[in-house]
Design a protein around this motif. Sequence first.
Motif, PDB file in Angstrom:
ATOM      1  N   ARG A   9       0.868  -1.190   0.000  1.00 61.06           N
ATOM      2  CA  ARG A   9       0.000   0.000   0.000  1.00 61.06           C
ATOM      3  C   ARG A   9       0.897   1.231   0.000  1.00 61.06           C
ATOM      4  N   CYS A  10       0.764   2.069  -1.027  1.00 68.64           N
ATOM      5  CA  CYS A  10       1.633   3.245  -1.193  1.00 68.64           C
ATOM      6  C   CYS A  10       0.905   4.499  -0.728  1.00 68.64           C
ATOM      7  N   LYS A  11       1.477   5.181   0.259  1.00 67.69           N
ATOM      8  CA  LYS A  11       0.849   6.385   0.807  1.00 67.69           C
ATOM      9  C   LYS A  11       1.014   7.587  -0.111  1.00 67.69           C
ATOM     10  N   ASN A  12       1.953   7.529  -1.052  1.00 60.71           N
ATOM     11  CA  ASN A  12       2.161   8.659  -1.959  1.00 60.71           C
ATOM     12  C   ASN A  12       0.957   8.887  -2.869  1.00 60.71           C
ATOM     13  N   ASN A  13       0.304   7.794  -3.311  1.00 59.52           N
ATOM     14  CA  ASN A  13      -0.865   7.939  -4.201  1.00 59.52           C
ATOM     15  C   ASN A  13      -2.082   7.156  -3.720  1.00 59.52           C
ATOM     16  N   ASN A  14      -1.993   6.618  -2.480  1.00 56.13           N
ATOM     17  CA  ASN A  14      -3.108   5.862  -1.874  1.00 56.13           C
ATOM     18  C   ASN A  14      -3.562   4.687  -2.743  1.00 56.13           C
ATOM     19  N   LYS A  44       9.812   5.165   3.701  1.00 52.99           N
ATOM     20  CA  LYS A  44       9.296   4.662   4.967  1.00 52.99           C
ATOM     21  C   LYS A  44       8.584   3.343   4.704  1.00 52.99           C
ATOM     22  N   VAL A  45       9.020   2.299   5.370  1.00 51.99           N
ATOM     23  CA  VAL A  45       8.394   0.982   5.262  1.00 51.99           C
ATOM     24  C   VAL A  45       7.809   0.647   6.630  1.00 51.99           C
ATOM     25  N   ASN A  46       6.474   0.620   6.707  1.00 54.01           N
ATOM     26  CA  ASN A  46       5.817   0.473   8.017  1.00 54.01           C
ATOM     27  C   ASN A  46       6.386   1.480   9.016  1.00 54.01           C
ATOM     28  N   ASN A  47       6.597   2.704   8.511  1.00 50.98           N
ATOM     29  CA  ASN A  47       7.084   3.836   9.302  1.00 50.98           C
ATOM     30  C   ASN A  47       8.516   3.671   9.822  1.00 50.98           C
ATOM     31  N   LYS A  48       9.305   2.795   9.179  1.00 50.75           N
ATOM     32  CA  LYS A  48      10.745   2.747   9.419  1.00 50.75           C
ATOM     33  C   LYS A  48      11.432   3.161   8.130  1.00 50.75           C
ATOM     34  N   VAL A  49      12.378   4.085   8.203  1.00 51.53           N
ATOM     35  CA  VAL A  49      13.047   4.560   6.990  1.00 51.53           C
ATOM     36  C   VAL A  49      14.067   3.521   6.518  1.00 51.53           C
ATOM     37  N   GLU A  50      13.949   3.137   5.254  1.00 46.97           N
ATOM     38  CA  GLU A  50      14.853   2.163   4.644  1.00 46.97           C
ATOM     39  C   GLU A  50      15.417   2.742   3.349  1.00 46.97           C
ATOM     40  N   GLY A  51      16.565   2.199   2.923  1.00 48.16           N
ATOM     41  CA  GLY A  51      17.109   2.562   1.628  1.00 48.16           C
ATOM     42  C   GLY A  51      16.388   1.813   0.520  1.00 48.16           C
ATOM     43  N   LEU A  52      16.612   2.242  -0.712  1.00 46.33           N
ATOM     44  CA  LEU A  52      15.912   1.626  -1.840  1.00 46.33           C
ATOM     45  C   LEU A  52      16.488   0.259  -2.210  1.00 46.33           C
ATOM     46  N   HIS A  53      17.568  -0.166  -1.507  1.00 47.03           N
ATOM     47  CA  HIS A  53      18.061  -1.537  -1.647  1.00 47.03           C
ATOM     48  C   HIS A  53      17.108  -2.535  -0.982  1.00 47.03           C
ATOM     49  N   GLU A  63       6.010   4.678   1.930  1.00 43.87           N
ATOM     50  CA  GLU A  63       5.913   6.091   1.551  1.00 43.87           C
ATOM     51  C   GLU A  63       7.293   6.521   1.059  1.00 43.87           C
ATOM     52  N   PHE A  64       7.393   6.834  -0.225  1.00 42.04           N
ATOM     53  CA  PHE A  64       8.682   7.219  -0.803  1.00 42.04           C
ATOM     54  C   PHE A  64       8.998   8.674  -0.451  1.00 42.04           C
ATOM     55  N   LEU A  65      10.269   8.920  -0.117  1.00 44.28           N
ATOM     56  CA  LEU A  65      10.711  10.225   0.370  1.00 44.28           C
ATOM     57  C   LEU A  65      11.677  10.859  -0.623  1.00 44.28           C
ATOM     58  N   ASP A  66      11.590  12.188  -0.752  1.00 44.18           N
ATOM     59  CA  ASP A  66      12.479  12.903  -1.667  1.00 44.18           C
ATOM     60  C   ASP A  66      13.383  13.841  -0.896  1.00 44.18           C
ATOM     61  N   MET A  67      14.015  14.752  -1.612  1.00 41.73           N
ATOM     62  CA  MET A  67      15.002  15.644  -1.002  1.00 41.73           C
ATOM     63  C   MET A  67      14.391  16.761  -0.171  1.00 41.73           C
ATOM     64  N   HIS A  68      13.070  16.869  -0.163  1.00 41.02           N
ATOM     65  CA  HIS A  68      12.429  17.864   0.694  1.00 41.02           C
ATOM     66  C   HIS A  68      12.301  17.361   2.135  1.00 41.02           C
TER      67      HIS A  68
END
Length: 554
Positions: A9-14, A44-53, A63-68
């Motif tokens: 489930r992606c929070k960026n676009n629901n 954020k994966v289940n509200n833990k920040v992970e790298g894209l690896h 929820e994918f995060l950007d430079m902002h």
Amino acid sequence: MKQQVVQIRCKNNNQTKNVPIGSTLSEVFRDFNLHMDYGPISCKVNNKVEGLHFRVYHNKDVEFLDMHTSSGSRNYTRTLFFVCSKAVHDLYPNSKVIIDIPVSNGYYVDLQIGHSVGLEDVKKIRERMQQIIDAKIPIKRFEVHTEDAVKMFRDKGDLEKVKLLSSSGSLYTTYYQIDDYVDYYYGSLLTNTRYLYLFGLEKFYSGMLLRIPSLDNPAVLLDMTRQDKMFEIFQEHHRWQDIMGVRTVGDFNEAVEKGRTTVLINVSEALQEKKIAQIADEIANRKETRLVLIAGPSSSGKTTTCKRLSIQLMANGIRPLQISLDDYFVDRHHTPKDKDGNLDYESIYALNLDLLNRQLMALFRGEEIELPKYNFQTGMSESSGVKMKMNDHNILVVEGIHALNPELTAQIPESYKYRVYASALTTILLDDHNYIPTTDNRLLRRIIRDYKYRGVNAQQTIQRWPSVRAGENKWIFPYQENADGMINTALLFEIAVIKTQAEPLLQQVPENCEEYSEAYRLLKFLKYFKPISYRDIPPTSLLREFLGGSSFKY
């Protein structure tokens, strides 16, 4: 055979989609057909920040995060550290790189390359970094048994990482690789060097300043500002740490295991008290000084600094009188509003500047004044009935977030003022390539204090922190170089003490809330430190302002 899938489930676009089990977050991002101008950087994966690896093997919320975002910026910055370290290694194989301190809107890089660092060296390193970025080299992630990681870094000659990982207590360790160059970072990195779209590298003092994109506008680099006084405070503390033989967390943990805790505490406290005494001596020697102004960001220990400085002033034959800026708020209906329409008590214009300046000048003329009293219930300024008058042995001490802003005391002669900036500047490093953000130190202090004295839990404190930081960036940090004297209120051992009280509070933050990712990050960070009991801290310690048990009244 039917391919196994997991539900994301992606929070960026629901949207919710099924993806092949074991997909990386990079692949998941492409499956959702998302677009980010400055991302994705991390997730954020289940509200833990992970790298894209990171690979997904179970149903997840993402929820994918950007430079902002702060998390995205940290990920980007760590990757820049990695590329910078590799570039120096490529050019100077027997060199040493220390990613040291955040200063002047960048990061100071201390280099040991066999000769003094010159402009040509910086140019070569900058060009090599760009070559690595342009080569679009994959950044590989490996998870191995900690014993194997320790052996690898020992063979590499990186003893600081050996000390850190050996004392971490972790069974497994993650490290990263670009070509044949390996390194360890305590957070995630980008998956490819090509995603580093912008950086700056300048000659700075005897090393370099690595510059990063702005959080507000990732298309540009943060402005490079001079922070000479701040830089000198950092360097001063590094000199002290070298004398004590404790430069990194690995050094610190080793000292604790060898029973040197009491020495670390006593020397750290003595060095801080000595600095406060030096500032008091300087104030006493400036015969025209009538007003001491003390400023600093949230949880910097301004109040205890003020009390300890007052004691040192008395030791110099000066009797300090204190005025609280909280009593100079304008009536609530005159309070300015922020961009969201809320009352902005952080603004300097929430204070009655004219009344403050008139009363200060009256005091300096030897006249008696009646101090105002702000009623926070009614939002009105009232008479306090408290009278004040100065004599030749008095100095006025004013503490508050706006104390270094020239507008606060615009009508007071400059020769009357001595400005002090107090901040918790974390100078100990995790290892040579992993610095500790000073804001993390202050946030941990505030979490403990808010819970202990204000009935506010860790989730609420973390939620409010971005707004606190925004106020600091606007009203405090631009004026810190105005200070005549600076005091570092951070103590070498303090995170090891804070750990014991902060961990239970952070563990109470629920996984299903936004603040969980920050609580989880701080808990991971605290695991690096061997704990020290708060009972070993003297009652006059600045840390007691947050931990309790102080001999000062607050």
